[in-house]
Design a protein around this motif. Sequence first.
Motif, PDB file in Angstrom:
ATOM      1  N   PHE A 309       0.857  -1.178   0.000  1.00  0.00           N
ATOM      2  CA  PHE A 309       0.000   0.000   0.000  1.00  0.00           C
ATOM      3  C   PHE A 309       0.897   1.232   0.000  1.00  0.00           C
ATOM      4  O   PHE A 309       1.835   1.317   0.798  1.00  0.00           O
ATOM      5  CB  PHE A 309      -0.871   0.033   1.258  1.00  0.00           C
ATOM      6  N   THR A 310       0.613   2.197  -0.886  1.00  0.00           N
ATOM      7  CA  THR A 310       1.410   3.423  -0.926  1.00  0.00           C
ATOM      8  C   THR A 310       0.526   4.658  -0.855  1.00  0.00           C
ATOM      9  O   THR A 310      -0.628   4.653  -1.299  1.00  0.00           O
ATOM     10  CB  THR A 310       2.254   3.516  -2.210  1.00  0.00           C
ATOM     11  N   SER A 311       1.119   5.708  -0.320  1.00  0.00           N
ATOM     12  CA  SER A 311       0.511   7.036  -0.337  1.00  0.00           C
ATOM     13  C   SER A 311       1.636   8.024  -0.088  1.00  0.00           C
ATOM     14  O   SER A 311       2.482   7.788   0.781  1.00  0.00           O
ATOM     15  CB  SER A 311      -0.567   7.153   0.733  1.00  0.00           C
ATOM     16  N   HIS A 312       1.683   9.126  -0.835  1.00  0.00           N
ATOM     17  CA  HIS A 312       2.819  10.038  -0.658  1.00  0.00           C
ATOM     18  C   HIS A 312       2.559  11.015   0.482  1.00  0.00           C
ATOM     19  O   HIS A 312       1.459  11.562   0.609  1.00  0.00           O
ATOM     20  CB  HIS A 312       3.153  10.765  -1.964  1.00  0.00           C
ATOM     21  N   HIS A 313       3.586  11.213   1.316  1.00  0.00           N
ATOM     22  CA  HIS A 313       3.441  12.095   2.484  1.00  0.00           C
ATOM     23  C   HIS A 313       3.942  13.503   2.214  1.00  0.00           C
ATOM     24  O   HIS A 313       3.725  14.407   3.022  1.00  0.00           O
ATOM     25  CB  HIS A 313       4.154  11.513   3.704  1.00  0.00           C
ATOM     26  N   ASP A 314       4.626  13.736   1.102  1.00  0.00           N
ATOM     27  CA  ASP A 314       5.203  15.055   0.833  1.00  0.00           C
ATOM     28  C   ASP A 314       4.172  15.995   0.240  1.00  0.00           C
ATOM     29  O   ASP A 314       3.149  15.575  -0.314  1.00  0.00           O
ATOM     30  CB  ASP A 314       6.371  14.926  -0.147  1.00  0.00           C
ATOM     31  N   HIS A 315       4.455  17.293   0.342  1.00  0.00           N
ATOM     32  CA  HIS A 315       3.692  18.298  -0.390  1.00  0.00           C
ATOM     33  C   HIS A 315       4.651  19.409  -0.821  1.00  0.00           C
ATOM     34  O   HIS A 315       5.859  19.165  -0.942  1.00  0.00           O
ATOM     35  CB  HIS A 315       2.512  18.815   0.428  1.00  0.00           C
ATOM     36  N   LEU A 316       4.173  20.613  -1.015  1.00  0.00           N
ATOM     37  CA  LEU A 316       4.949  21.656  -1.689  1.00  0.00           C
ATOM     38  C   LEU A 316       5.717  22.580  -0.751  1.00  0.00           C
ATOM     39  O   LEU A 316       6.364  23.525  -1.223  1.00  0.00           O
ATOM     40  CB  LEU A 316       4.014  22.495  -2.570  1.00  0.00           C
ATOM     41  N   GLY A 317       5.647  22.333   0.552  1.00  0.00           N
ATOM     42  CA  GLY A 317       6.444  23.140   1.482  1.00  0.00           C
ATOM     43  C   GLY A 317       5.886  24.531   1.682  1.00  0.00           C
ATOM     44  O   GLY A 317       4.672  24.739   1.811  1.00  0.00           O
ATOM     45  N   MET A 318       6.780  25.527   1.702  1.00  0.00           N
ATOM     46  CA  MET A 318       6.399  26.921   1.963  1.00  0.00           C
ATOM     47  C   MET A 318       6.952  27.827   0.863  1.00  0.00           C
ATOM     48  O   MET A 318       7.977  27.529   0.267  1.00  0.00           O
ATOM     49  CB  MET A 318       6.940  27.375   3.322  1.00  0.00           C
ATOM     50  N   ASN A 319       6.272  28.942   0.657  1.00  0.00           N
ATOM     51  CA  ASN A 319       6.734  29.967  -0.269  1.00  0.00           C
ATOM     52  C   ASN A 319       6.838  31.290   0.488  1.00  0.00           C
ATOM     53  O   ASN A 319       5.821  31.956   0.726  1.00  0.00           O
ATOM     54  CB  ASN A 319       5.784  30.114  -1.449  1.00  0.00           C
ATOM     55  N   PRO A 320       8.050  31.694   0.870  1.00  0.00           N
ATOM     56  CA  PRO A 320       8.206  32.914   1.664  1.00  0.00           C
ATOM     57  C   PRO A 320       7.832  34.177   0.912  1.00  0.00           C
ATOM     58  O   PRO A 320       7.651  35.236   1.530  1.00  0.00           O
ATOM     59  CB  PRO A 320       9.694  32.902   2.026  1.00  0.00           C
ATOM     60  N   ASN A 321       7.702  34.094  -0.400  1.00  0.00           N
ATOM     61  CA  ASN A 321       7.379  35.274  -1.201  1.00  0.00           C
ATOM     62  C   ASN A 321       5.887  35.589  -1.225  1.00  0.00           C
ATOM     63  O   ASN A 321       5.487  36.649  -1.716  1.00  0.00           O
ATOM     64  CB  ASN A 321       7.881  35.098  -2.631  1.00  0.00           C
TER      65      ASN A 321
END
Length: 537
Positions: A309-321
Amino acid sequence: MPARLSLALVTAVALAAAACAPDPADLITAGGMMADVEVLAADSMEGRAPGTPGEARAVAYIARRFEQIGLEPVGDSYLLPIELVGMRKNADRSSLTIRRGRSSLPLQNDQNITYWSTAEKETVDLRNVPIVFVGYGVEAPEHDWDDFKGQDMRGKVLLFLNSDPPVEENGEELFGGAARTYYGRWTYKFEQAQKHGAAGAIVIHTTESASYGFSVIGNTGSRQLWQRTYKLDLLSWIDSTMSESLASSMGTDLAGLFAMAARRDFRPRDTGYRVTAHIETTVRRVEAYNVAGVVRGSDPALADQYLVFTSHHDHLGMNPNLEGDKIYNGAQDNALGVAAILAAAEAFTATSPRRSVMIVAVTAEEGGLLGSSRFVESPPVARAQIVANFNVDSPQSLGVTSDVGAIGLEMGTLGDVFAEVAEENGLRPAGDPNPNAGSFYRSDQVSFAKAGIPALYLQRGTDFVEPLGFDADSFRLAHYHQVSDEIPPQWNLEGTARDVRILFETALRVANADAQPRWVTGHEFEEEWKELYGMEP
């Protein structure tokens, strides 16, 4: 007689106990998944970008949950580290021209062309490199189709059409027809350029062939990118207006290029144009983590086979701008998917599946399916011991539907079992609602499929039992890859729980079946399946 009465009594008690035993699927609940999402999508996770403190916190949480649930580590730890190579083009110090004689195309960076390098070099220089049109760039031995015809492509820049060849022979679609196959994916085109020793690849974009506008990929060259499976000096997308000029140099138009490439006798053609490019790239290496745990199989003859079974835990983080909210929390995409496989893991620990079940939260999906690709390339068990993959990415979150979806439904026996379970529960099994978009090739299940491993991707149903009062697709698109992807009041995870129970029941049947899963005859990954498992051709 007393002995007989005693035996009858014992049997009756055992049957009564079995009848009263809780259903493991009941451990999959809306409340349990919401609790996990609230943690994984919190601001403290900082958007879970690979190689960041936010990802480290998410990984630590998932590992703790694996331990609480009772999953075994696959080795000494739940953590499977991988190295990621990140690259960002310095646009101010990079340039690209496409010229034919004294005439140059009026290129506008990230407007009608976008370009970058994955060569992992600080500086790449190309000078007057020929652009060769290779049609769809497809080599499909099962269809006796070859767009290269043995021509030497080394050191050249290859110009590809997006999608598959739209060919019908003897009344049948040769490729997928309206349904895109892997041959139609732009990643396949770049892999083909690498395979043939090319210096680079340019993919022609049209909205029809891509199923999205140029703006979706038009700034790819300016983004932070992660290394995939191809190291090329130049990669690029070019829009349809510039492509018309390239076609004109070959005495046709863009529609003519598509027609030309849809023939078996197509051969690569020099466009007459040459590329000159100077690309400066900042390269960095980071360590990120897949997280894996196991429910051991109970059958000595099958326990060494694994369902994953798989599922990704990552996303796009932060954009300080950004002004205001700077965190891409990724609640729908894909904290909810991770919560779903955690719930499925709890259900599996309450069963005794014949085959083993591995639960894997993978990293860097957003960067190009990198965590799942690395897992399949170097799995913690022999690759041939992995017999199926079930992937969950952005599942249903808006309520209960009368249908339940799975992408890959028609591709193999996994889909057959899923449809069977759905129908037994009074649900309509649904496949890909937009086959031309090639959704099967856009999430982590394709990393397994390319290796020959049968895979299925849980998808959202569309027929809501209770009217929503708003359009579900528009709602999702408004928050997709935006800082607004947080937990909204519109969520109703009862539908999520129901869908994950269907997926769990499907996987349990597969885990307990005598025969391992397979692709349908003639499927594009059937040859890889035969090779991986040593099946007779």
